[in-house]
Design a protein around this motif. Structure first.
Motif, PDB file in Angstrom:
ATOM      1  N   ALA A 193      55.321  26.045  -7.694  1.00  6.24           N
ATOM      2  CA  ALA A 193      55.301  26.314  -9.125  1.00  6.24           C
ATOM      3  C   ALA A 193      53.964  26.937  -9.511  1.00  6.24           C
ATOM      4  CB  ALA A 193      55.527  25.031  -9.912  1.00  6.24           C
ATOM      5  N   SER A 194      54.026  28.040 -10.258  1.00  6.40           N
ATOM      6  CA  SER A 194      52.798  28.638 -10.775  1.00  6.40           C
ATOM      7  C   SER A 194      52.189  27.651 -11.769  1.00  6.40           C
ATOM      8  CB  SER A 194      53.135  29.950 -11.481  1.00  6.40           C
ATOM      9  OG  SER A 194      53.945  29.678 -12.608  1.00  6.40           O
ATOM     10  N   PRO A 195      50.900  27.831 -12.126  1.00  5.58           N
ATOM     11  CA  PRO A 195      50.285  26.887 -13.066  1.00  5.58           C
ATOM     12  C   PRO A 195      51.132  26.709 -14.337  1.00  5.58           C
ATOM     13  CG  PRO A 195      48.621  28.352 -12.178  1.00  5.58           C
ATOM     14  CD  PRO A 195      49.939  28.831 -11.640  1.00  5.58           C
ATOM     15  N   ARG A 197      54.400  27.235 -14.781  1.00  7.49           N
ATOM     16  CA  ARG A 197      55.676  26.539 -14.543  1.00  7.49           C
ATOM     17  C   ARG A 197      55.445  25.070 -14.234  1.00  7.49           C
ATOM     18  NH1 ARG A 197      59.717  29.732 -10.844  1.00  7.49           N
ATOM     19  NH2 ARG A 197      61.281  28.960 -12.285  1.00  7.49           N
TER      20      ARG A 197
END
Lengths: 289, 393
Positions: A193-195, A197
């Motif tokens: 997960a990106s920051p 998300r």
């Protein structure tokens, strides 16, 4: 069997009774200062000046009262949404800050919280007044020639209430955020997960119970707000609490005022019950622990 | 034990990547947490970083995962430098100490999380989650929430979640620390079985030597941000390269001594308390100061007439019952404290206050040049008392 039951009763009950005794002062106080007046108001609403449900029929049929009720709920809702939008980032900053920054942020949140509501409301009157700071600045900058009408507007009511109620949202949200295991966000990141998300899919849902608790607190306080809307709002921004005060102090219509108060109370309780049911507060908490 | 279901996407197991750390360094405001650490982990190898708290093992793990940016040095996974990549682009599975399962998601959604983050189609997600849940034998529990599971089940879900997206590397932080003893042993077996069957490359961090010894192909013992000794569990235990390793892994009698003379195949040394003993020849230069370490289980009670390279009379100060063994704290005539560990004698063995004859082979004495600090007493000279057992603490 009867003998043993008696033994249990004699053995345990006094202990239990003594413990209940500790609750007694608080119960007596609540009964005298809360339950009794409330009951009297409820009784008055159907007896003063004549017995019957006339007042409630009036409230239910004359559109003006329903409109005030709706606008009171509308105001409380807007204020609640605004405190959530403004308070969540502040709580996040608080939860992430360390050392001196944290002390400063805590002071910035708590100092206004500890200041009298009346003082803060008057402060807004000074700021927003015809020759207040805002108008002075706007005129000095040449943005406007005439002072703008800021005080006694819906805007002023909103500003004052949002300001006063913000800590009630920030504090519960902050508390939930600090209790959240930082490994959860790290886990989300490690799983791809990106920051953003990780924040939206893990951090936000898990801090939602705090937001719900804070929002509920703000909403209920906002429904019953009197001083701030009375002092900062215009004649068009009538809230139910102002209407009640008007009925009592200007028209001496105690019975009708009581009926309005009961209406506000019942409506508030109904909202609470609905929120508890549909937002599933209990279930979210269960998942946290 | 049922066979491990193979990955439906590939008949071959996952096949872990080769991991290489190249002079990895981390300073926190002047303090060096990890000191130019270099390491290579083979494909399908289970390597454990073992060390006391503050030894830099967790920082190393966080740098591999991408949560801590190294001051300098590089991390290579499968030949690619990933040092500058953010954690979510690294494709590394992590099992956190307290599992860090998402409490608001079901077991199924927890395991599906990494696949959904990778925008896999729903059918593929269902297939992979099914595979992962079968792998850990929790196929029927997909609908449960984490708080409805036991500690062991949570641990397995955490493992499934970290494996479902077929990472090239699996990191584990004290993976069994939160489980009770019985469960730990079961999970150790299961973890090892999965790791072998899938060919996973695993880097594990722990301060628990038992966990390290049972799971690892190789162990790196860390101290002050450096690797003290890297080797197989047997290597480390039988031939520790430094006194720190000898003391940290298992128990060990730590003694300071001076080399007296060479005596054929032996060298004679004398401890600061005045106890003379013979050690393997060539272990130390003449007249030099040395550190000695003797495993308590290598010292034996001697029957009358029995002999060893080193024999000494001692009084039993204390006995500690360990269940399968007894630890005896002895004091020699010269005042030297020694710890002896022996299998429980059937007839009850010697007791406190008894005078006993004990002995050990010259080969049982590990000799170190006096440049290393002992683990005990924070850098002070080794105490006259034998090192206390250092059980995972």
């Amino acid at each position: 069997m009867p003998a043993s039951t008696a033994t249990i009763f004699l053995g345990v009950a006094p202990e239990h009774r003594r413990r209940l005794l500790l609750l007694l002062p608080a119960l007596i106080f609540l009964a005298l200062a809360f339950a009794l007046p409330l009951t009297l108001i409820a009784i008055r609403s159907v007896t003063d000046p004549t017995p019957g449900f006339d007042h409630y029929v009036t409230i239910g049929t004359a559109s003006v009262y329903l409109r005030v009720l709706a606008s009171t709920f509308g105001l409380a809702l807007t204020v609640t949404l605004a405190t959530v939008m403004l308070g969540y980032p502040v709580a996040y900053a608080l939860a992430r800050s360390r050392g001196a920054w944290r002390s400063l942020l805590v002071a910035l949140v708590l100092l206004p919280f500890w200041t009298s509501l009346l003082v803060r409301t008057y402060a807004w009157m000074v700021i927003l007044g015809r020759y207040g700071i805002v108008n002075q600045v706007l005129m000095a900058l040449g943005i406007t020639e005439e002072p703008l009408k800021l005080l006694h507007t819906s805007l002023a009511t909103h500003l004052g209430m949002i300001h006063i109620l913000l800590p009630f949202l920030i504090l519960p949200v902050w508390s939930v955020m600090t209790r959240l295991d930082p490994a959860l966000t790290m886990a989300a990141r490690s799983l791809g997960a990106s920051p953003l998300r990780a924040f939206l899919r893990v951090f936000v849902p898990l801090t939602l119970p705090g937001v719900m608790a804070g929002a509920m607190l703000v909403f209920i306080l906002a429904l019953g707000f009197y001083v701030t809307p009375a002092l900062l709002g215009g004649p068009a921004d009538l809230t139910l609490s102002m209407l009640i005060s008007q009925q009592v102090s200007e028209l001496l219509a105690w019975g009708f005022a009581s009926a309005l108060a009961v209406t506000l109370l019942v409506a508030t309780l109904a909202v609470l019950a609905l929120a508890g049911r549909f937002l599933g507060l209990g279930r979210i908490w269960e998942g946290l622990d | 034990m049922s066979p491990v279901p193979t990955s439906p996407s590939a008949a071959a197991p996952l096949r872990g990547a080769v991991v290489r750390l190249d002079r990895l360094r981390k300073e926190f405001g002047g303090a060096v947490a990890v000191d130019d650490l270099s390491l290579e982990v083979g494909s399908g190898e289970f390597l454990t970083l073992l060390g006391p708290s503050g030894s830099g093992k967790s920082t190393t793990l966080l740098m591999i995962a991408g949560f801590v940016v190294p001051t300098r040095g590089e991390v290579y996974v499968g030949g690619n430098a990933i040092t500058r990549k953010p954690p979510h682009e690294r494709d590394i599975g992590i099992v956190f100490q307290n599992y860090a399962l998402f409490p608001h998601l079901t077991v199924y959604d927890n395991v599906a999380f990494p696949l959904r983050m990778r925008k896999q189609p729903a059918a593929r997600v269902a297939e992979r989650v099914g595979w992962a849940l079968d792998l850990i034998r929790l196929g029927g529990l997909g609908g449960r929430y984490p708080h409805q599971l036991s500690g062991g089940q949570q641990q397995r879900v955490a493992l499934a979640r970290a494996l479902v997206f077929e990472p090239s590397l699996l990191l584990m932080d004290e993976p069994l620390g939160a489980l009770d003893r019985r469960l730990r042993e079961t999970m150790q077996g299961e973890l090892k079985r999965l790791q072998r069957a899938l060919g996973l490359t695993v880097i594990c961090v722990t301060h628990d030597q038992e966990e390290a010894l049972t799971l690892s192909d190789r162990i790196a013992i860390m101290n002050h941000g450096r690797i003290e000794h890297l080797g197989t569990p047997e290597d480390l235990y039988e031939r520790p390269q430094t006194p720190f390793v000898a003391e940290f892994l298992g128990e060990s009698n730590a003694l300071a001594a001076k080399v007296l003379r060479d005596d054929g195949p032996r060298t004679i040394v004398r401890t600061t308390q005045g106890l003379e003993m013979s050690v393997r020849a060539g272990a130390a230069k003449s007249a030099s100061e040395v550190r000695l370490a003797i495993r308590p289980e290598r010292i034996d009670f001697l029957e009358p007439g029995e002999s060893r390279d080193n024999v000494v009379d001692a009084v039993i100060d204390e006995t500690v019952y360990l269940g399968d063994a007894v630890r005896y704290l002895l004091r020699t005539a010269s005042g030297e404290g020694l710890t002896l560990k022996a299998r429980c004698p059937a007839g009850g063995g010697p007791g406190i206050g008894d005078t006993v004859r004990v002995g050990w082979a010259a080969d049982a004495v590990m000799v170190y040049a006096n440049t290393h600090a002992f683990v005990s007493s924070s850098g002070l000279p080794p105490p006259a008392q034998p090192g206390e057992g250092r059980g995972g603490g």
